[in-house]
Each structure stands twice: as C-alpha cells, then as structure tokens.
Design an enzyme around this catalytic site. Structure first.
Site: not given
Ligand code: CP3
Length: 346
Positions: A30, A34, A43, A79, A153
């Site tokens: 990640r 943010r 964003r 994602d 999911y």
């Molecule tokens: O920088 C990176 O790593 C690349 C981008 C990336 C995102 N999601 C961006 C994101 C990657 C590799 C993911 C993978 C992802 N997404 C996983 C596996 C990684 C892990 O954490 O175990 C999972 C389970 C998801 C599903 C997902 N997407 C969730 C549960 C959420 C909410 C999480 C939160 O912290 O609120 C997301 C949204 C998400 N994916 C965000 C980002 C930057 C936040 C969205 C925003 O900008 O508002």
C-alpha cells in the site's frame, strides 16, 4: 509475451530470483495511498473507483512513492476487487468495498458468467502507463487477490470479521463453493497473464484472508486454487510473490506444497521471521515482515525492529524487505524515508 522493459535498479528482481542484489530491496504494501499528501490531493478531485479506471491517473499515483522515496519496486495502483468487473459485479468503495448483490447461493454461483477479462482492459492499460512513466527506474509489480480472498468479498458483499456467509456456503454447498473458487482462479490466472503481457516485471498474489479458515481446512479447500493461480503466474516467467496472511498455521499448512520456480513467500507480521524461514526452508526467498505499527515507534525502536527482521531473514536464500501488511493511512512519510534508508544501509 512482450519482453519486459529493462530496469536500472534490478535489486528487487535479483533478490526474487535468488541472485545477490546490489542492495537489500525494499517496497511497501500500500505504498501508494492515503498516508501520502500528494495521493490525498488527487483523491480530493476523483473517487477511488475513478482513479483505478483512469490509466493515466493510476500511473501518476503509482509513481508518487517512487518520486518521494528510494524504493526498489513500484506496485500498480489498483485493487484486488477490480477483477469483479470481469464477472459484471459492481463494487463501490466507501472506503471499504461494498457489493450490492453478493453471491450467496448455488443459484447465484450458477448464474455467474464466465469471466470476460476484456472488461478489465483499463487495468492492463494502467500497467502500460505505469511502465512508461517509470521509464525503467524500478520494476513494476502487477497483482491480484487469491481466489478465497476475492471470493470472500463476493460472498460477504463487504469486508467481514467472521466470514459467516463464506463458511455457510462452504458447508452447505461444497460443490458450489468449489465451482466458485475454480471460476475465480481461472479468471485470476488470465488477469495476471494480461498484466505481464502489458509489461509487469513481477506479480504478487494477495491471500489476505487466508486466516479466515482453520489451516487444515484452508489447505484442503482453498489452497489448490491459490496454487493453480501461482503456477499460472510463474509460467509467465516473471517472479511471483505469494503474500500469505494467516499466521504460522497457514504457512505450515502449505509449506510442503509450494510451487517451484521464482516464488517469493510474503510473510505476515504475526509470524516471527526466523520461524517463517525455518518453516519454508532456507532455499526460499522471503518478503516482509515488519509490523506496520513499527512505523509509529521512535526512530531508534523502528530501526531496531527492522534490524531484527533483517537478521532473522539471514538464513533465507534472499530477502525483500517489506511490511507484514499494508501501511496505515496515519503513518508519517518521514518514518518511511527513515526506514528505506535504514534497510539500504544494513
Ligand atoms: O500501493 C499499493 O499497494 C497498491 C494499491 C492497492 C490497493 N489495494 C489500493 C487501495 C493494493 C495492492 C490493494 C490490495 C487490496 N485491496 C487488498 C489486499 C491487500 C491487503 O490489505 O491485505 C484488499 C483486501 C483490498 C480490498 C480493499 N480495498 C479494502 C478492504 C479497502 C478499504 C481499506 C481501507 O484501508 O479503508 C480497499 C480500498 C483501497 N484500496 C484504498 C486504497 C489506496 C483506500 C481507498 C481510498 O483512497 O479511499
């Protein structure tokens, strides 16, 4: 397959392939997100969904952490749930994912279309845009979720603490459950192949919810699908990281059945790195696994904890430094810079 654009900094790829890198590589799960003010600025203008679907913007955000820190790899900004577009399933992020019509019954599973991977063309376009913008500075990691993680999911319709609907489907209708995982696995293999064809230098498969099931059950009903995705990913010829989040139990359950090849084992932060290396064996390359909260510790403590991970990874064939899960949105970027510098110095 198009040959990947060569990279100047190949420490990450060398470590993944079990060769000696010029320096210990580090990237951060990640890393584009943010905690970076420049990400929050983008964003403020566009939604997360729009960002994922606009290759130019996705590439801009992917490169942000590379501009700010001396990291050794970039990861595509996307994602794990974008692949659901291939099944015609609509996902909203608020900020966690929400699916309007979850897949809960055998009839729901039977009604799922075979994946149309062209619906995710914007992902492959984003890979191409990232490679272009990186201009050979560092390699680009493409990624996907593992079948159980993505299916959970689809079934729950959102994040879950107890995975009740997932387990109920598995118990009540094991055939439908297996059918769903196999269908997601086939789609995921094709999705990863397309990312490599678009220029990704490596792949990571996220089994973020491997810990939802007891390890023996995971091994029996979910791992064969994850394994088939890893095999397909490895067959493209790029290194593949399997991030297995499910503690020591999950690691022990699958350690004897890991595919051969340039497979890196991503270790979650709950497993002591020394234990992880002893479980997977010293012939494996490992990635991880600093506790993401260590970035909130005083600088000296952060460095000691990072040093402990590095020392514990010593016996492994290779080590890619990373956190043991995603970075917290409240992290101070200055702490990340200090960590990157420390890892490169040690
Ligand atoms: O920088 C990176 O790593 C690349 C981008 C990336 C995102 N999601 C961006 C994101 C990657 C590799 C993911 C993978 C992802 N997404 C996983 C596996 C990684 C892990 O954490 O175990 C999972 C389970 C998801 C599903 C997902 N997407 C969730 C549960 C959420 C909410 C999480 C939160 O912290 O609120 C997301 C949204 C998400 N994916 C965000 C980002 C930057 C936040 C969205 C925003 O900008 O508002």
């Amino acid at each position: 397959m198009v040959p990947a654009v060569p990279v100047e900094n190949d420490s990450f790829l060398a470590a993944c392939r079990g060769r000696t890198p010029a320096r210990r590589p580090i990237w951060i799960m990640r890393q584009a997100g943010r905690y970076l003010p420049e990400y929050r600025a983008v964003r403020a203008r566009v939604s997360f969904e729009t960002l994922c679907r606009a290759p130019d913007l996705a590439a801009e955000v992917t490169v942000q952490p590379i501009e700010r820190f001396d990291l050794d790899a970039a990861i595509l900004f996307s994602d794990i749930l974008t692949i659901l577009d291939a099944f015609g399933i609509d996902v909203r992020f608020d900020p966690g994912p929400k699916i309007a019509r979850p897949v809960r019954t055998p009839a729901d599973v039977a009604a799922l279309p075979e994946a149309d991977l062209s619906a995710c063309a914007y992902v492959y376009d984003a890979v191409g845009a990232c490679v272009e913008r990186l201009a050979g500075r560092v390699p680009l990691i493409g990624f996907a979720g593992a079948p159980l993680t993505v299916a959970s999911y689809m079934i729950e319709g959102q994040g879950s603490r107890d995975f009740r609907h997932t387990k109920v489907l598995g118990w009540r209708d094991p055939e439908a459950f297996q059918h769903l995982l196999a269908q997601v696995a086939r789609a995921t293999a094709g999705y990863l192949e397309r990312q490599v064809a678009a220029g990704a230098h490596a792949l990571q498969v996220f089994e973020s919810w491997g810990g939802a099931l007891p390890p023996d059950v995971y091994r029996r009903i979910a791992w064969p699908h994850t394994r088939s995705v890893l095999e397909a990913a490895l067959a493209t010829g790029v290194p593949v990281v399997a991030f297995l989040r499910g503690g020591e139990g999950l690691l022990r359950a699958v350690a004897g059945d890991l595919p051969q090849g340039d497979l890196v084992i991503g270790i979650d932060w709950t497993v002591p790195m020394a234990t992880a290396v002893s479980i997977v064996g010293p012939e494996r390359v490992v990635q991880g696994n600093l506790d993401p909260m260590a970035l909130f510790a005083p600088r000296g403590v952060l460095e000691r904890l990072a040093g402990d991970v590095i020392a514990a990874a010593g016996p492994a064939r290779g080590h890619v430094f990373n956190l043991g899960h995603g970075i917290s949105k409240d992290t101070d970027p200055a702490q990340v810079a200090a960590l990157v510098d420390y890892v490169h110095r040690s």
